[in-house]
Motif scaffolding. Structure first.
Motif, PDB file in Angstrom:
ATOM      1  N   THR A   1      52.585  37.031  44.440  1.00 47.09           N
ATOM      2  CA  THR A   1      51.999  37.111  45.775  1.00 47.09           C
ATOM      3  C   THR A   1      51.562  35.741  46.304  1.00 47.09           C
TER       4      THR A   1
ATOM      5  N   GLY B   1      37.763  30.168  44.349  1.00 45.81           N
ATOM      6  CA  GLY B   1      37.563  28.762  44.010  1.00 45.81           C
ATOM      7  C   GLY B   1      38.170  28.325  42.689  1.00 45.81           C
TER       8      GLY B   1
ATOM      9  N   SER C   1      36.482  37.428  46.411  1.00 44.02           N
ATOM     10  CA  SER C   1      37.474  37.493  45.323  1.00 44.02           C
ATOM     11  C   SER C   1      37.046  38.553  44.317  1.00 44.02           C
ATOM     12  N   GLY C   2      38.016  39.102  43.614  1.00 42.04           N
ATOM     13  CA  GLY C   2      37.732  40.061  42.543  1.00 42.04           C
ATOM     14  C   GLY C   2      36.847  39.460  41.466  1.00 42.04           C
ATOM     15  N   PHE C   3      36.792  38.143  41.411  1.00 42.37           N
ATOM     16  CA  PHE C   3      35.922  37.455  40.456  1.00 42.37           C
ATOM     17  C   PHE C   3      34.465  37.883  40.650  1.00 42.37           C
TER      18      PHE C   3
ATOM     19  N   ALA D   1      42.645  33.956  30.461  1.00 40.86           N
ATOM     20  CA  ALA D   1      41.943  35.168  30.000  1.00 40.86           C
ATOM     21  C   ALA D   1      42.799  35.927  28.991  1.00 40.86           C
TER      22      ALA D   1
ATOM     23  N   GLN E   1      43.403  49.780  47.495  1.00 42.18           N
ATOM     24  CA  GLN E   1      43.731  49.395  46.107  1.00 42.18           C
ATOM     25  C   GLN E   1      42.454  48.946  45.378  1.00 42.18           C
TER      26      GLN E   1
ATOM     27  N   LEU F   1      43.639  32.763  35.392  1.00 44.37           N
ATOM     28  CA  LEU F   1      43.837  34.140  34.917  1.00 44.37           C
ATOM     29  C   LEU F   1      44.648  34.151  33.619  1.00 44.37           C
TER      30      LEU F   1
ATOM     31  N   TYR G   1      33.432  45.042  37.125  1.00 40.47           N
ATOM     32  CA  TYR G   1      34.414  44.471  36.207  1.00 40.47           C
ATOM     33  C   TYR G   1      33.702  43.606  35.166  1.00 40.47           C
TER      34      TYR G   1
ATOM     35  N   TYR H   1      50.864  39.304  52.786  1.00 39.75           N
ATOM     36  CA  TYR H   1      49.530  38.945  52.277  1.00 39.75           C
ATOM     37  C   TYR H   1      49.028  37.671  52.952  1.00 39.75           C
TER      38      TYR H   1
ATOM     39  N   THR I   1      51.013  39.996  39.402  1.00 38.60           N
ATOM     40  CA  THR I   1      50.880  40.300  40.832  1.00 38.60           C
ATOM     41  C   THR I   1      50.459  39.045  41.585  1.00 38.60           C
TER      42      THR I   1
HETATM   43  C1  HEM Z   1      47.353  40.389  46.018  1.00 36.02           C
HETATM   44  C2  HEM Z   1      46.472  40.805  45.167  1.00 36.02           C
HETATM   45  C3  HEM Z   1      45.563  39.905  44.366  1.00 36.02           C
HETATM   46  C4  HEM Z   1      45.529  38.557  44.277  1.00 36.02           C
HETATM   47  C5  HEM Z   1      46.428  37.523  44.950  1.00 36.02           C
HETATM   48  C6  HEM Z   1      44.442  38.222  43.395  1.00 36.02           C
HETATM   49  C7  HEM Z   1      44.071  36.944  43.032  1.00 36.02           C
HETATM   50  C8  HEM Z   1      43.065  36.607  42.181  1.00 36.02           C
HETATM   51  C9  HEM Z   1      42.715  35.279  41.800  1.00 36.02           C
HETATM   52  C10 HEM Z   1      43.422  34.008  42.258  1.00 36.02           C
HETATM   53  C11 HEM Z   1      41.659  35.345  40.961  1.00 36.02           C
HETATM   54  C12 HEM Z   1      40.915  34.184  40.301  1.00 36.02           C
HETATM   55  C13 HEM Z   1      39.569  33.988  40.960  1.00 36.02           C
HETATM   56  C14 HEM Z   1      39.690  33.297  42.287  1.00 36.02           C
HETATM   57  O1  HEM Z   1      39.694  32.064  42.340  1.00 36.02           O
HETATM   58  O2  HEM Z   1      39.767  33.999  43.329  1.00 36.02           O
HETATM   59  C15 HEM Z   1      41.345  36.740  40.805  1.00 36.02           C
HETATM   60  C16 HEM Z   1      40.331  37.242  40.015  1.00 36.02           C
HETATM   61  C17 HEM Z   1      40.071  38.574  39.850  1.00 36.02           C
HETATM   62  N1  HEM Z   1      40.654  39.623  40.529  1.00 36.02           N
HETATM   63 FE1  HEM Z   1      42.239  39.504  41.732  1.00 36.02          FE
HETATM   64  N2  HEM Z   1      43.844  39.382  42.967  1.00 36.02           N
HETATM   65  C18 HEM Z   1      44.505  40.442  43.536  1.00 36.02           C
HETATM   66  C19 HEM Z   1      44.202  41.771  43.381  1.00 36.02           C
HETATM   67  C20 HEM Z   1      43.184  42.275  42.636  1.00 36.02           C
HETATM   68  C21 HEM Z   1      42.874  43.670  42.484  1.00 36.02           C
HETATM   69  C22 HEM Z   1      43.623  44.837  43.102  1.00 36.02           C
HETATM   70  C23 HEM Z   1      41.802  43.758  41.680  1.00 36.02           C
HETATM   71  C24 HEM Z   1      41.151  45.043  41.284  1.00 36.02           C
HETATM   72  C25 HEM Z   1      39.880  45.234  41.230  1.00 36.02           C
HETATM   73  C26 HEM Z   1      41.424  42.412  41.315  1.00 36.02           C
HETATM   74  C27 HEM Z   1      40.364  42.059  40.519  1.00 36.02           C
HETATM   75  C28 HEM Z   1      40.090  40.782  40.087  1.00 36.02           C
HETATM   76  C29 HEM Z   1      39.097  40.481  39.078  1.00 36.02           C
HETATM   77  C30 HEM Z   1      38.217  41.469  38.345  1.00 36.02           C
HETATM   78  C31 HEM Z   1      39.095  39.088  38.917  1.00 36.02           C
HETATM   79  C32 HEM Z   1      38.286  38.287  37.904  1.00 36.02           C
HETATM   80  C33 HEM Z   1      39.168  38.116  36.632  1.00 36.02           C
HETATM   81  C34 HEM Z   1      38.581  37.311  35.528  1.00 36.02           C
HETATM   82  O3  HEM Z   1      37.402  36.969  35.564  1.00 36.02           O
HETATM   83  O4  HEM Z   1      39.350  37.012  34.585  1.00 36.02           O
HETATM   84  N3  HEM Z   1      42.288  41.543  41.909  1.00 36.02           N
HETATM   85  N4  HEM Z   1      42.215  37.481  41.553  1.00 36.02           N
END
Ligand code: HEM
Ligand SMILES: N[C@@H](CC(=O)c1ccccc1NC=O)C(=O)O
Length: 284
Positions: free
Chosen positions: A247, A256, A124-126, A266, A54, A263, A131, A113, A243
Motif C-alpha cells: 500500500t 513517525g 496510526s495503529g501504533f 517486530a 476494517q 514493522l 493492541y 489510499y 499490506t
Molecule cells: C493500509 C493499511 C495500513 C497501513 C498502510 C498501515 C501502516 C502502518 C505503519 C507504517 C505503522 C508503523 C507506525 C507508524 O509510523 O505509523 C503501523 C503500525 C501499526 N498498525 Fe498499521 N497500517 C495499516 C492498517 C492497519 C490495520 C487495519 C490495523 C488494525 C488494527 C493496524 C494496526 C497497527 C498497529 C497495532 C500498529 C503498531 C504495530 C507495532 O507496534 O508493531 N494497521 N501501521
C-alpha cells in the motif's frame, strides 16, 4: 409449506411490536454503533469507509481477545488449566479472523489510499491501546510505549497496570512451578515490567514435558496452545507488514516511524522463546 410467489410467509408467532420490548437494535446499541463511522476526507473518499470499518472491527475483536486473555491469566493463577485452555482456544479463532480480515483491506489500491492518507495526519495503529495491552499481556513489555498515551490518562494507567503485572507466560511458569516442575527461581522472581529474555535453564523443563507428553497431556497441550498463540500473532504481524508494503511501499509511517522497516523488526520478537528452543532438543 411453500408459496408460489417465492416469498417466505411470516409466522403468526413472530413478534412485531417493540414499543415496550427490547429489540435487536436496542440490545446491540446499533443506532450508536452505526453512527460511529465518520470519514474525515473532504470531499469524502469512497474507500475511507472500508478503512474505518476494517479498524473498528479489528478493535472489537481486540476487545474480546483482551477479555479472554485476562480471564485465562486468572484461571492459571487459580490452577484451573482446563478453563484457561478453553479461553485460549477462542483467542486462536479470533486471531485467525483478524488475520483473514487483511484480505478485505488488500482490495484498497495504493492510489486509492494515497488519495485520503493525508487526512489521517499523525494518527496510526501504533496508538492502539488495546493492541499494546495485548502485546504487554503476551509479554512484549516496553515502558517506552506508554509515552504515546500521554494525552489519554485512562489508557496510559491501564497500560501501566499491565506493565507491572505478570504476563501470561509468567503466570504459566508460576503454575508449572506449583505443579512441581523445576522452573528456575530467577524467572519466578523476575522483574515483570521487562520483556522476558530467553533463559536456557528453562528449556529442560519443556524437554521433560514434551518427551513425557503421555504422562502430562494437560500441561503439554497448554504448551502447544501457547505456541499456536505466538504463531498466530506473527501471522497477523506478517499480513500487516505485507499490506503496508503493497500500500505505501517504503514511505515513513504517519505515526513517525520508518514504516515497513519498523514493522519488519517486530517479526524478530518472541513471546515464548523456550517453547521454540525445545524443538531443537527433541529426538536426533
Ligand atoms: C493500509 C493499511 C495500513 C497501513 C498502510 C498501515 C501502516 C502502518 C505503519 C507504517 C505503522 C508503523 C507506525 C507508524 O509510523 O505509523 C503501523 C503500525 C501499526 N498498525 Fe498499521 N497500517 C495499516 C492498517 C492497519 C490495520 C487495519 C490495523 C488494525 C488494527 C493496524 C494496526 C497497527 C498497529 C497495532 C500498529 C503498531 C504495530 C507495532 O507496534 O508493531 N494497521 N501501521
Ligand atoms: N500508519 C499508516 C496510517 C494507518 O494505517 C492508520 C491511520 C489511522 C488509524 C489507523 C491506521 N492504521 C494502522 O496503522 C500510514 O502510515 O499510512
Amino acid at each position: 409449506m411453500s408459496t408460489d410467489d417465492n416469498t417466505r410467509p411470516l409466522e403468526a408467532g413472530i413478534v412485531t411490536d417493540f414499543s415496550t420490548r427490547m429489540s435487536y437494535g436496542s440490545y446491540l446499541a446499533l443506532d450508536e454503533l452505526l453512527d460511529l463511522q465518520r470519514p474525515v476526507s473532504v470531499p469524502e473518499h469512497h474507500d475511507e469507509l472500508l478503512f474505518i470499518i476494517q479498524h473498528q472491527t479489528s478493535e472489537l475483536w481486540l476487545k474480546l481477545m483482551l477479555h479472554e486473555l485476562r480471564s485465562a491469566q486468572i484461571c492459571l493463577r487459580d490452577d484451573d488449566i482446563g478453563t484457561a485452555l478453553k479461553r485460549i482456544a477462542r483467542i486462536k479463532h479470533i486471531q485467525e479472523t483478524l488475520t483473514q480480515q487483511w484480505s478485505v483491506l488488500a482490495t484498497l489500491t495504493p492510489t486509492e489510499y494515497s488519495e485520503f492518507r493525508g487526512f489521517l495526519a499523525n494518527s496510526s495503529g501504533f496508538q492502539s491501546h488495546q493492541y499494546r495491552a495485548i502485546e504487554f499481556i503476551l509479554g512484549n513489555k516496553n515502558e517506552k510505549m506508554l509515552s504515546v498515551f500521554e494525552a489519554d490518562p485512562t489508557a496510559q494507567a491501564e497500560l501501566r497496570e499491565l506493565l507491572e503485572a505478570p504476563s501470561l507466560y509468567d503466570e504459566f511458569l508460576r503454575y508449572l512451578a506449583r505443579q512441581g516442575f523445576d522452573v528456575p527461581a530467577s524467572l519466578l522472581e523476575r522483574d515483570v515490567t521487562k520483556a522476558h529474555v530467553f533463559t536456557p535453564e528453562l528449556v529442560p523443563v519443556f524437554t521433560t514435558i514434551y518427551t513425557s507428553a503421555t504422562d502430562n497431556w494437560r500441561v503439554y497441550e497448554a504448551c502447544e496452545e501457547l505456541v499456536d498463540l505466538e504463531d498466530n500473532f506473527q501471522f497477523w504481524r506478517f499480513r500487516h507488514l505485507r499490506t503496508v508494503q503493497r500500500t505505501i511501499g517504503m514511505k515513513t509511517g504517519t505515526g513517525g516511524s520508518s514504516g515497513a522497516e519498523f514493522l519488519q523488526r517486530a517479526l524478530n520478537l518472541t513471546f515464548f522463546p523456550e517453547l521454540f528452543a525445545v524443538r531443537t532438543e527433541i529426538g536426533v
